[in-house]
Design a protein around this motif. Structure first.
Motif, PDB file in Angstrom:
ATOM      1  N   ILE A 148       0.845  -1.195   0.000  1.00  0.00           N
ATOM      2  CA  ILE A 148       0.000   0.000   0.000  1.00  0.00           C
ATOM      3  C   ILE A 148       0.880   1.245   0.000  1.00  0.00           C
ATOM      4  O   ILE A 148       2.038   1.219   0.423  1.00  0.00           O
ATOM      5  CB  ILE A 148      -0.947   0.042   1.211  1.00  0.00           C
ATOM      6  N   PHE A 149       0.310   2.354  -0.507  1.00  0.00           N
ATOM      7  CA  PHE A 149       0.954   3.654  -0.425  1.00  0.00           C
ATOM      8  C   PHE A 149       0.491   4.349   0.844  1.00  0.00           C
ATOM      9  O   PHE A 149      -0.707   4.341   1.167  1.00  0.00           O
ATOM     10  CB  PHE A 149       0.613   4.519  -1.639  1.00  0.00           C
ATOM     11  N   GLY A 150       1.392   4.966   1.527  1.00  0.00           N
ATOM     12  CA  GLY A 150       1.046   5.592   2.793  1.00  0.00           C
ATOM     13  C   GLY A 150       0.064   6.734   2.686  1.00  0.00           C
ATOM     14  O   GLY A 150      -0.648   7.041   3.633  1.00  0.00           O
ATOM     15  N   ASN A 151      -0.004   7.389   1.506  1.00  0.00           N
ATOM     16  CA  ASN A 151      -0.891   8.551   1.378  1.00  0.00           C
ATOM     17  C   ASN A 151      -1.968   8.360   0.321  1.00  0.00           C
ATOM     18  O   ASN A 151      -2.591   9.331  -0.108  1.00  0.00           O
ATOM     19  CB  ASN A 151      -0.079   9.799   1.055  1.00  0.00           C
ATOM     20  N   ALA A 152      -2.216   7.126  -0.124  1.00  0.00           N
ATOM     21  CA  ALA A 152      -3.256   6.891  -1.123  1.00  0.00           C
ATOM     22  C   ALA A 152      -4.614   6.770  -0.437  1.00  0.00           C
ATOM     23  O   ALA A 152      -4.771   5.982   0.498  1.00  0.00           O
ATOM     24  CB  ALA A 152      -2.955   5.622  -1.912  1.00  0.00           C
ATOM     25  N   PRO A 153      -5.609   7.554  -0.865  1.00  0.00           N
ATOM     26  CA  PRO A 153      -6.914   7.522  -0.199  1.00  0.00           C
ATOM     27  C   PRO A 153      -7.862   6.504  -0.827  1.00  0.00           C
ATOM     28  O   PRO A 153      -7.837   6.259  -2.044  1.00  0.00           O
ATOM     29  CB  PRO A 153      -7.437   8.944  -0.416  1.00  0.00           C
ATOM     30  N   LEU A 154      -8.701   5.930  -0.020  1.00  0.00           N
ATOM     31  CA  LEU A 154      -9.860   5.206  -0.523  1.00  0.00           C
ATOM     32  C   LEU A 154     -10.839   6.205  -1.106  1.00  0.00           C
ATOM     33  O   LEU A 154     -11.062   7.278  -0.536  1.00  0.00           O
ATOM     34  CB  LEU A 154     -10.533   4.423   0.600  1.00  0.00           C
ATOM     35  N   THR A 200     -11.348  -6.206  -8.411  1.00  0.00           N
ATOM     36  CA  THR A 200     -10.326  -6.570  -9.382  1.00  0.00           C
ATOM     37  C   THR A 200      -9.286  -5.464  -9.448  1.00  0.00           C
ATOM     38  O   THR A 200      -9.508  -4.342  -8.978  1.00  0.00           O
ATOM     39  CB  THR A 200     -10.933  -6.802 -10.776  1.00  0.00           C
ATOM     40  N   PHE A 201      -8.145  -5.784 -10.017  1.00  0.00           N
ATOM     41  CA  PHE A 201      -7.100  -4.796 -10.257  1.00  0.00           C
ATOM     42  C   PHE A 201      -7.221  -4.290 -11.690  1.00  0.00           C
ATOM     43  O   PHE A 201      -7.506  -5.056 -12.616  1.00  0.00           O
ATOM     44  CB  PHE A 201      -5.712  -5.406 -10.044  1.00  0.00           C
ATOM     45  N   GLY A 202      -6.992  -2.983 -11.877  1.00  0.00           N
ATOM     46  CA  GLY A 202      -7.066  -2.405 -13.204  1.00  0.00           C
ATOM     47  C   GLY A 202      -6.179  -1.188 -13.303  1.00  0.00           C
ATOM     48  O   GLY A 202      -5.254  -0.998 -12.506  1.00  0.00           O
ATOM     49  N   GLY A 203      -6.490  -0.351 -14.281  1.00  0.00           N
ATOM     50  CA  GLY A 203      -5.627   0.779 -14.591  1.00  0.00           C
ATOM     51  C   GLY A 203      -4.541   0.346 -15.563  1.00  0.00           C
ATOM     52  O   GLY A 203      -4.253  -0.855 -15.710  1.00  0.00           O
ATOM     53  N   PRO A 204      -3.905   1.289 -16.243  1.00  0.00           N
ATOM     54  CA  PRO A 204      -2.870   0.942 -17.225  1.00  0.00           C
ATOM     55  C   PRO A 204      -1.755   0.082 -16.656  1.00  0.00           C
ATOM     56  O   PRO A 204      -1.149  -0.717 -17.379  1.00  0.00           O
ATOM     57  CB  PRO A 204      -2.348   2.315 -17.681  1.00  0.00           C
ATOM     58  N   GLN A 205      -1.449   0.250 -15.365  1.00  0.00           N
ATOM     59  CA  GLN A 205      -0.386  -0.548 -14.742  1.00  0.00           C
ATOM     60  C   GLN A 205      -0.940  -1.611 -13.784  1.00  0.00           C
ATOM     61  O   GLN A 205      -0.180  -2.230 -13.056  1.00  0.00           O
ATOM     62  CB  GLN A 205       0.579   0.376 -13.993  1.00  0.00           C
ATOM     63  N   ARG A 206      -2.260  -1.797 -13.798  1.00  0.00           N
ATOM     64  CA  ARG A 206      -2.939  -2.764 -12.924  1.00  0.00           C
ATOM     65  C   ARG A 206      -2.598  -2.547 -11.451  1.00  0.00           C
ATOM     66  O   ARG A 206      -2.476  -3.492 -10.677  1.00  0.00           O
ATOM     67  CB  ARG A 206      -2.609  -4.201 -13.327  1.00  0.00           C
ATOM     68  N   ASP A 207      -2.445  -1.296 -11.065  1.00  0.00           N
ATOM     69  CA  ASP A 207      -2.123  -0.976  -9.675  1.00  0.00           C
ATOM     70  C   ASP A 207      -3.269  -0.225  -8.994  1.00  0.00           C
ATOM     71  O   ASP A 207      -3.069   0.410  -7.967  1.00  0.00           O
ATOM     72  CB  ASP A 207      -0.841  -0.150  -9.592  1.00  0.00           C
ATOM     73  N   ARG A 208      -4.462  -0.324  -9.550  1.00  0.00           N
ATOM     74  CA  ARG A 208      -5.630   0.300  -8.940  1.00  0.00           C
ATOM     75  C   ARG A 208      -6.640  -0.799  -8.618  1.00  0.00           C
ATOM     76  O   ARG A 208      -7.048  -1.563  -9.491  1.00  0.00           O
ATOM     77  CB  ARG A 208      -6.258   1.332  -9.868  1.00  0.00           C
ATOM     78  N   LEU A 209      -7.019  -0.868  -7.354  1.00  0.00           N
ATOM     79  CA  LEU A 209      -7.998  -1.851  -6.916  1.00  0.00           C
ATOM     80  C   LEU A 209      -9.391  -1.248  -7.066  1.00  0.00           C
ATOM     81  O   LEU A 209      -9.691  -0.193  -6.514  1.00  0.00           O
ATOM     82  CB  LEU A 209      -7.749  -2.227  -5.454  1.00  0.00           C
ATOM     83  N   PHE A 210     -10.243  -1.916  -7.837  1.00  0.00           N
ATOM     84  CA  PHE A 210     -11.638  -1.519  -7.996  1.00  0.00           C
ATOM     85  C   PHE A 210     -12.503  -2.464  -7.172  1.00  0.00           C
ATOM     86  O   PHE A 210     -12.342  -3.687  -7.237  1.00  0.00           O
ATOM     87  CB  PHE A 210     -12.066  -1.580  -9.461  1.00  0.00           C
ATOM     88  N   MET A 211     -13.444  -1.892  -6.413  1.00  0.00           N
ATOM     89  CA  MET A 211     -14.283  -2.672  -5.507  1.00  0.00           C
ATOM     90  C   MET A 211     -15.746  -2.349  -5.760  1.00  0.00           C
ATOM     91  O   MET A 211     -16.140  -1.183  -5.746  1.00  0.00           O
ATOM     92  CB  MET A 211     -13.918  -2.347  -4.051  1.00  0.00           C
ATOM     93  N   PHE A 255     -15.767   1.610  -5.522  1.00  0.00           N
ATOM     94  CA  PHE A 255     -14.696   2.248  -4.764  1.00  0.00           C
ATOM     95  C   PHE A 255     -13.354   1.893  -5.401  1.00  0.00           C
ATOM     96  O   PHE A 255     -13.249   0.909  -6.141  1.00  0.00           O
ATOM     97  CB  PHE A 255     -14.711   1.781  -3.309  1.00  0.00           C
ATOM     98  N   SER A 256     -12.336   2.694  -5.090  1.00  0.00           N
ATOM     99  CA  SER A 256     -11.013   2.394  -5.626  1.00  0.00           C
ATOM    100  C   SER A 256      -9.928   2.763  -4.619  1.00  0.00           C
ATOM    101  O   SER A 256     -10.135   3.588  -3.716  1.00  0.00           O
ATOM    102  CB  SER A 256     -10.772   3.139  -6.948  1.00  0.00           C
ATOM    103  N   LEU A 257      -8.778   2.122  -4.802  1.00  0.00           N
ATOM    104  CA  LEU A 257      -7.583   2.433  -4.018  1.00  0.00           C
ATOM    105  C   LEU A 257      -6.370   2.143  -4.882  1.00  0.00           C
ATOM    106  O   LEU A 257      -6.232   1.047  -5.433  1.00  0.00           O
ATOM    107  CB  LEU A 257      -7.517   1.575  -2.746  1.00  0.00           C
ATOM    108  N   ASP A 258      -5.485   3.135  -5.025  1.00  0.00           N
ATOM    109  CA  ASP A 258      -4.213   2.903  -5.703  1.00  0.00           C
ATOM    110  C   ASP A 258      -3.269   2.193  -4.741  1.00  0.00           C
ATOM    111  O   ASP A 258      -3.122   2.620  -3.587  1.00  0.00           O
ATOM    112  CB  ASP A 258      -3.595   4.227  -6.155  1.00  0.00           C
ATOM    113  N   VAL A 259      -2.640   1.128  -5.200  1.00  0.00           N
ATOM    114  CA  VAL A 259      -1.825   0.278  -4.354  1.00  0.00           C
ATOM    115  C   VAL A 259      -0.393   0.208  -4.862  1.00  0.00           C
ATOM    116  O   VAL A 259      -0.087   0.625  -5.986  1.00  0.00           O
ATOM    117  CB  VAL A 259      -2.429  -1.133  -4.232  1.00  0.00           C
TER     118      VAL A 259
END
Length: 410
Positions: A85-91, A380-391, A398-402
């Motif tokens: 996880i990123f320390g400052n990435a928001p849900l 699932t994971f998505g985004g161009p780099q598959r580093d975004r969690l979609f819920m 909802f989403s969270l960048d991981v």
């Protein structure tokens, strides 16, 4: 995804769709102590009453402030969670609309959009994360549920209403790749994944044999619960295809060369087979049970996640990978996905304050969780780099960048 005082109150054939309304309505319940609000909770602690209130109380939606550093609802239970996880990435809640029950999120690498099904509304949607726009992709999905893309970029969809698995070809044709087994219709194919050889694996629980996300079986003598229902009303194809008695529950694999359908977990051994995913090396298949009891005896169930070794002949005997217990309560797993580090991310349904997403290390240890304002069904994971969690959660996404990436195709 009902606000429950105990897991025993959710029956084997629980309608998972009725749960989210009760959970959402319970947001006004009493606030827990500061230990819960700050996320400092042990997996073995008991909590009463449950709550999802953060400090300060959190606002979700387009106008919500995003200055959470760190986000109070991204909760580490083990130091290893900080590696993903990123320390400052928001849900963030990135969509909420008129849909009723969003399921089956699948990321299109070529189109760079998220595909989801509204199971109850029987429509398929295309969500653009950049514009935060939702558009109808297919106006009739026959109560579609799980989606994925195969290794050729073709869309695979599980349809509850027609009790089948279909593939959309590049030229727009629809191919039915599974609709029956041993001369009986399937139940309601639910979740679906593809292996490295192109084999298609899917679960087949009975959740689509009700009015809300499919339609009932045709009346059967000796089953009084069915005889009062107009089972084929407003379903033009129900008599032809959908209303026949289905199977015992199975987990299936479709051979990519022959198209042969094999039961890799024998009929009736798995209660409520739901989400499934492969480990990064494709040597392990994880399958979630959404029923709180096994079908019979000591078979698979109990709302556990099971791990099976993939063998040349199918699957080994499964072992319990995770029991979904947090704070003395057993939650219900739904969709599951693996990241490239081998961690398993699980949509968890249950009491507010505990529900959301559980993250397990490859060893099966619960290392972290995302505390959400409502139960999470699929992810699932998505985004161009598959580093975004979609819920997916009811009518919301909802989403969270991981700091990791999803493995596999969806």
């Amino acid at each position: 995804m009902k606000h429950l005082s105990s897991t025993e109150s959710m029956g084997i054939l629980l309608s998972r769709r009725s749960v989210i309304g009760a959970a959402t309505a319970s947001l006004g319940c009493s606030i827990m102590g500061k230990a819960m609000a700050s996320g400092q909770i042990s997996p073995t602690m008991s909590v009463s009453p449950p709550s999802v209130v953060s400090e300060p109380p959190r606002v979700w939606g387009n106008n919500a402030p995003l200055a959470y550093t760190p986000d109070p609802d991204v909760i580490a239970l083990d130091p290893s969670f900080n590696d993903v996880i990123f320390g400052n990435a928001p849900l963030r809640q990135i969509w909420a609309g008129p849909q009723i029950w969003l399921e089956g999120p699948a990321w299109s690498t070529e189109g760079r959009f998220l595909l989801v099904n509204d199971v109850v509304g029987s429509k398929q949607y295309r969500f653009s994360p950049e514009e935060r726009t939702m558009a109808v992709f297919r106006p009739e999905s026959y109560h579609g549920n799980g989606n994925t893309f195969d290794r050729e970029g073709r869309l695979l969809t599980c349809e509850h209403g027609l009790r089948r698995v279909i593939r959309w070809e590049h030229d727009g044709r629809c191919t039915v790749i599974a609709d029956s087994f041993e001369n009986k219709r399937l139940n309601s194919p639910n979740d679906i994944v593809v292996d490295n050889d192109g084999g298609v694996w899917f679960t087949d629980p009975p959740y689509g044999d009700g009015l809300w996300e499919g339609h009932p079986n045709a009346p059967i003598k000796g089953r009084p619960t069915d005889r009062h229902l107009l089972w084929n009303l407003d379903e033009e194809v129900a008599q032809e295809i959908g209303g026949q008695e289905g199977q015992q529950t199975h987990v299936f694999r479709i051979d990519p060369k022959t198209g042969k359908l094999d039961a890799v977990v024998a009929g009736g051994r798995f209660a409520g087979p739901n989400g499934l995913c492969f480990s990064p090396d494709r040597k392990t298949l994880y399958i979630a049970s959404s029923d709180d009891k096994p079908v019979s005896g000591n078979n698979y169930g109990h709302r556990n996640i099971y791990a099976f070794n993939v063998t040349p002949d199918g699957l080994s005997e499964g072992r319990v990978f995770a029991d979904m217990v947090l704070a003395g309560q057993k939650l219900m797993p739904d969709g599951i996905r693996a990241d490239v580090m081998g961690n398993i991310w699980v949509g968890a349904s249950g009491p507010l304050g505990l529900c959301g997403v559980f993250v397990y290390a490859p060893s099966g240890k619960l290392i972290g969780r995302l505390r959400m304002p409502r139960s999470i069904s699929n992810l699932t994971f998505g985004g161009p780099q598959r580093d975004r969690l979609f819920m997916c959660s009811g009518n919301a996404i909802f989403s969270l960048d991981v700091a990791t990436q999803g493995c596999g195709l969806s």
